[in-house]
Design an enzyme around this catalytic site. Sequence first.
Site, PDB file in Angstrom:
ATOM      1  N   LYS A  58       0.807  -1.213   0.000  1.00  0.00           N
ATOM      2  CA  LYS A  58       0.000   0.000   0.000  1.00  0.00           C
ATOM      3  C   LYS A  58       0.847   1.274   0.000  1.00  0.00           C
ATOM      4  O   LYS A  58       0.466   2.281  -0.596  1.00  0.00           O
ATOM      5  CB  LYS A  58      -0.927   0.014   1.214  1.00  0.00           C
TER       6      LYS A  58
ATOM      7  N   GLU B 120      -2.169   7.057   7.904  1.00  0.00           N
ATOM      8  CA  GLU B 120      -2.837   8.067   7.087  1.00  0.00           C
ATOM      9  C   GLU B 120      -4.010   8.691   7.799  1.00  0.00           C
ATOM     10  O   GLU B 120      -4.475   8.198   8.826  1.00  0.00           O
ATOM     11  CB  GLU B 120      -3.257   7.486   5.728  1.00  0.00           C
TER      12      GLU B 120
ATOM     13  N   HIS C  43     -14.094  -3.009   8.534  1.00  0.00           N
ATOM     14  CA  HIS C  43     -13.468  -2.743   7.238  1.00  0.00           C
ATOM     15  C   HIS C  43     -13.707  -3.855   6.224  1.00  0.00           C
ATOM     16  O   HIS C  43     -12.993  -3.966   5.249  1.00  0.00           O
ATOM     17  CB  HIS C  43     -11.963  -2.492   7.375  1.00  0.00           C
TER      18      HIS C  43
ATOM     19  N   ARG D 180      -7.041  -8.036  -9.301  1.00  0.00           N
ATOM     20  CA  ARG D 180      -7.708  -9.336  -9.459  1.00  0.00           C
ATOM     21  C   ARG D 180      -9.185  -9.083  -9.661  1.00  0.00           C
ATOM     22  O   ARG D 180      -9.649  -7.947  -9.587  1.00  0.00           O
ATOM     23  CB  ARG D 180      -7.518 -10.170  -8.192  1.00  0.00           C
TER      24      ARG D 180
HETATM   25  P1  ADP Z   1      -7.956  -3.638   2.657  1.00  0.00           P
HETATM   26  O1  ADP Z   1      -6.741  -3.986   1.861  1.00  0.00           O
HETATM   27  O2  ADP Z   1      -8.004  -4.337   3.943  1.00  0.00           O
HETATM   28  O3  ADP Z   1      -9.181  -3.737   1.827  1.00  0.00           O
HETATM   29  P2  ADP Z   1      -8.196  -0.748   2.375  1.00  0.00           P
HETATM   30  O4  ADP Z   1      -7.055   0.180   2.399  1.00  0.00           O
HETATM   31  O5  ADP Z   1      -8.807  -1.038   1.051  1.00  0.00           O
HETATM   32  O6  ADP Z   1      -7.744  -2.109   3.062  1.00  0.00           O
HETATM   33  O7  ADP Z   1      -9.318  -0.209   3.361  1.00  0.00           O
HETATM   34  C1  ADP Z   1     -10.454  -0.982   3.724  1.00  0.00           C
HETATM   35  C2  ADP Z   1     -11.535  -0.109   4.341  1.00  0.00           C
HETATM   36  O8  ADP Z   1     -11.039   0.650   5.456  1.00  0.00           O
HETATM   37  C3  ADP Z   1     -12.106   0.952   3.433  1.00  0.00           C
HETATM   38  O9  ADP Z   1     -13.101   0.435   2.592  1.00  0.00           O
HETATM   39  C4  ADP Z   1     -12.624   1.997   4.400  1.00  0.00           C
HETATM   40  O10 ADP Z   1     -13.846   1.595   4.954  1.00  0.00           O
HETATM   41  C5  ADP Z   1     -11.609   1.958   5.499  1.00  0.00           C
HETATM   42  N1  ADP Z   1     -10.573   2.979   5.261  1.00  0.00           N
HETATM   43  C6  ADP Z   1      -9.406   2.786   4.625  1.00  0.00           C
HETATM   44  N2  ADP Z   1      -8.683   3.910   4.587  1.00  0.00           N
HETATM   45  C7  ADP Z   1      -9.400   4.857   5.227  1.00  0.00           C
HETATM   46  C8  ADP Z   1      -9.183   6.235   5.562  1.00  0.00           C
HETATM   47  N3  ADP Z   1      -8.075   6.868   5.242  1.00  0.00           N
HETATM   48  N4  ADP Z   1     -10.140   6.893   6.236  1.00  0.00           N
HETATM   49  C9  ADP Z   1     -11.281   6.252   6.605  1.00  0.00           C
HETATM   50  N5  ADP Z   1     -11.540   4.969   6.346  1.00  0.00           N
HETATM   51  C10 ADP Z   1     -10.615   4.256   5.670  1.00  0.00           C
HETATM   52  P1  ADP Z   2     -10.823  -6.098  -0.249  1.00  0.00           P
HETATM   53  O1  ADP Z   2      -9.464  -6.664  -0.434  1.00  0.00           O
HETATM   54  O2  ADP Z   2     -10.867  -4.674  -0.601  1.00  0.00           O
HETATM   55  O3  ADP Z   2     -11.441  -6.373   1.070  1.00  0.00           O
HETATM   56  P2  ADP Z   2     -12.791  -7.993  -1.323  1.00  0.00           P
HETATM   57  O4  ADP Z   2     -13.859  -7.642  -0.417  1.00  0.00           O
HETATM   58  O5  ADP Z   2     -13.080  -8.226  -2.752  1.00  0.00           O
HETATM   59  O6  ADP Z   2     -11.710  -6.809  -1.347  1.00  0.00           O
HETATM   60  O7  ADP Z   2     -12.045  -9.285  -0.793  1.00  0.00           O
HETATM   61  C1  ADP Z   2     -12.004  -9.650   0.536  1.00  0.00           C
HETATM   62  C2  ADP Z   2     -10.614  -9.941   1.007  1.00  0.00           C
HETATM   63  O8  ADP Z   2     -10.515 -11.240   1.563  1.00  0.00           O
HETATM   64  C3  ADP Z   2      -9.562  -9.881  -0.082  1.00  0.00           C
HETATM   65  O9  ADP Z   2      -8.366  -9.393   0.454  1.00  0.00           O
HETATM   66  C4  ADP Z   2      -9.413 -11.304  -0.521  1.00  0.00           C
HETATM   67  O10 ADP Z   2      -8.117 -11.533  -1.002  1.00  0.00           O
HETATM   68  C5  ADP Z   2      -9.669 -12.047   0.770  1.00  0.00           C
HETATM   69  N1  ADP Z   2     -10.422 -13.272   0.540  1.00  0.00           N
HETATM   70  C6  ADP Z   2     -11.702 -13.371   0.208  1.00  0.00           C
HETATM   71  N2  ADP Z   2     -12.066 -14.631   0.091  1.00  0.00           N
HETATM   72  C7  ADP Z   2     -10.991 -15.376   0.370  1.00  0.00           C
HETATM   73  C8  ADP Z   2     -10.726 -16.758   0.401  1.00  0.00           C
HETATM   74  N3  ADP Z   2     -11.647 -17.665   0.115  1.00  0.00           N
HETATM   75  N4  ADP Z   2      -9.495 -17.150   0.753  1.00  0.00           N
HETATM   76  C9  ADP Z   2      -8.560 -16.265   1.044  1.00  0.00           C
HETATM   77  N5  ADP Z   2      -8.731 -14.946   1.021  1.00  0.00           N
HETATM   78  C10 ADP Z   2      -9.934 -14.499   0.676  1.00  0.00           C
HETATM   79 MG    MG Z   3      -9.517  -2.779   0.141  1.00  0.00          MG
END
Ligand code: ADP
Ligand code: ADP
Ligand code: MG
Length: 667
Positions: free
Chosen positions: A116, A200, A235, A297
């Site tokens: 990230k 952040e 989250h 992906r």
């Molecule tokens: P992940 O890889 O676990 O999906 P993300 O960086 O995509 O992590 O963040 C997941 C969630 O966390 C976001 O959808 C949002 O709800 C919350 N989030 C992430 N960054 C911020 C931020 N800077 N301020 C507020 N909420 C955040």
């Molecule tokens: P985000 O990464 O923003 O949360 P998604 O909600 O699409 O996006 O995916 C959920 C998260 O959980 C992703 O990080 C994905 O890689 C992981 N994940 C979902 N299903 C599985 C699974 N069956 N096995 C391992 N990891 C998973």
């Molecule tokens: Mg995410």
Amino acid sequence: MFKKILIANRGEIACRVIETARRLGVSTVAVFSDADRNARHVEMADEAVYIGGSPVAESYLKGDRLIEAALATGAEAVHPGYGFLSENPEFVEAVEAAGLTFIGPSASAIRAMGLKDAAKALMQKADVPVVPGYHGEAQEVVVLAGKANEIGFPVLIKARAGGGGKGMRLVENPKDFGEALSAAKREGKASFGDGRVLVEKFIASPRHIEIQVFGDGFGNVVHLFERDCSLQRRHQKVIEEAPAPGMTEEMRQAMGEAAVKAAKAIGYSGAGTVEFIVDGTEGLRPDRFYFMEMNTRLQVEHPVTEMITGLDLVEWQLRVASGEPLPMEQDALSINGWAFESRVYAEDAQKGFLPATGTLTHLQFPEDLARIDSGVRQGDTITPFYDPMIAKLVVHGPDRATALSRMETALQQTEAVGTTTNIAFLAALCAHKEFVEGGVDTGLIDRELERLNTEGPVPDRIVALAAIASLNPEPAQNCADPFESFGLWSHWIAPKRVVHLVHGEEEHELAVSRVDARRWHISAYQDGENEIAPIELELISNDGGVMRYDFDGTISSVRHLHSSDSVTIIGSGRTYEFLLPDVSVGEEDAGVAEDRLLAPMPGVVKQINAKAGQAVEQGEPLIIMEAMKMELTLSAPRKGIVADVTVQEGDQVADGDLLLDLEPTDE
Ligand code: ADP
Ligand code: ADP
Ligand code: MG
């Protein structure tokens, strides 16, 4: 197009990919672990290869085994699904080195977005707006705390290798920074092998809006509009929709352009998602969205985009990976109607969304109302080894209101027995005023948790129906004559029977009598606390395990399921299990649980803060467990002396396993 592909995944996404491959005339090879030998994805594929033990590290994460399986079966390409190795650049390189095609972006594109902090730095350079924060090398607590002060609280600490909401901590107060930092680092290290973090600004009233992008091998990139994934808990996404409520053409265009810019900056090919966090305090404004991360992906929630565009994203993935250009240009793409997706999980919404396990003794979906993406069938078991997802329900409608009410109905008509599910919680969410009005933000679920989880008492008519059903130990199946179908009942005109039912904390002792051929009268056998008021029901039919009844002039139906010691009633999106106690057995010693710490769910013991002989206070945190995607602290049930700790750090434990004993007290 490929002739044969291997799907390096399991569950619903493996099934989803197989469906499209089959439609395109592409043969499929599934892979499976011990636990998945009889899984749905194995049954659906043309061939299937065993790859190892149930834990993911012994099977679905074994890149070399997956590649061997592809070579042995003559597959030309590997579809990674999501999760597992889908965002692992070394795996992509190994696939390619073996002469196979990876159905996804290049290793270098994945690497560019993999961490990230580096991704944010890159995006800043490419002129894509990012959340203000510190993405640098320094990791010392004093430096990071200083940066947090500069950024201004509240801040978010994120494991730079994190995903799925893991390794992330919100810190509102400087004094909590140190502890939150350790937790984020620990989670990052445990889950992703990388304890480095970034800090952040926490965006107030945030909305999660992401853009689906697609690139091909010729430098073309288009976007397929947005998805709103603001409904989250911890989250993690809960219900997603497309398009985003309140979206303007101006904002959509700005976000679409930024996402395409991000994808082009890394030479992106295949399906990807650029996630933005949007500051929604003043509505949706083109200068208030920030790049969060790119998922290189196919995303879990891709079906909502398919519903509004009428496209099959897996088909696009296969076409692009096999060397074809993108099937459509930006100008040819448009949005039709509205779509929602609900993630139905085996989890306990009432207990902090603890993952649950169990065998799905009954499973039925309203296939006429929703698209069902599922990796399990009735009779399958949700194990502790994998994501406890049961299904994704996806609905479409001409407008948001229609689609949302369809979602609610579809959830109410979904029947899953054998494990705890979040179905009632999701249905309550669909009816929630703020959500219905389109007022979504990522804090909505947390704020409204209590209200969303208030199931209320069991309706008296459900208790009455359970009492009637309990008298029918072997319901006749599919009987045309409603009286015949009552089996035993048709001959039974005894005036009164006493039925004992236990639902959670509530115990019922009921008198059940039959007024005439159809009408039943149920009342409390003796007056007690929370006992039901006398009730009369007319049973219209009892076919195939479904009772149709008339109560106060309204005709409805419920399903009833039986086991040797329980009867389960399913109706309106809720499942009520009533135990039929053997009244001759005495009560269990209620004090026992007080002396023990049991695992509330299957998982891994992460940290133990106690040893035998140690004095502990009530509420003192003793053991930290981790399951699927969360960390859980188990505290002392009372003040006392630790008699024995029966597990070690790193142990895998099952639901209900003994973790720690307290010495008995003298009282
Ligand atoms: P992940 O890889 O676990 O999906 P993300 O960086 O995509 O992590 O963040 C997941 C969630 O966390 C976001 O959808 C949002 O709800 C919350 N989030 C992430 N960054 C911020 C931020 N800077 N301020 C507020 N909420 C955040
Ligand atoms: P985000 O990464 O923003 O949360 P998604 O909600 O699409 O996006 O995916 C959920 C998260 O959980 C992703 O990080 C994905 O890689 C992981 N994940 C979902 N299903 C599985 C699974 N069956 N096995 C391992 N990891 C998973
Ligand atoms: Mg995410």
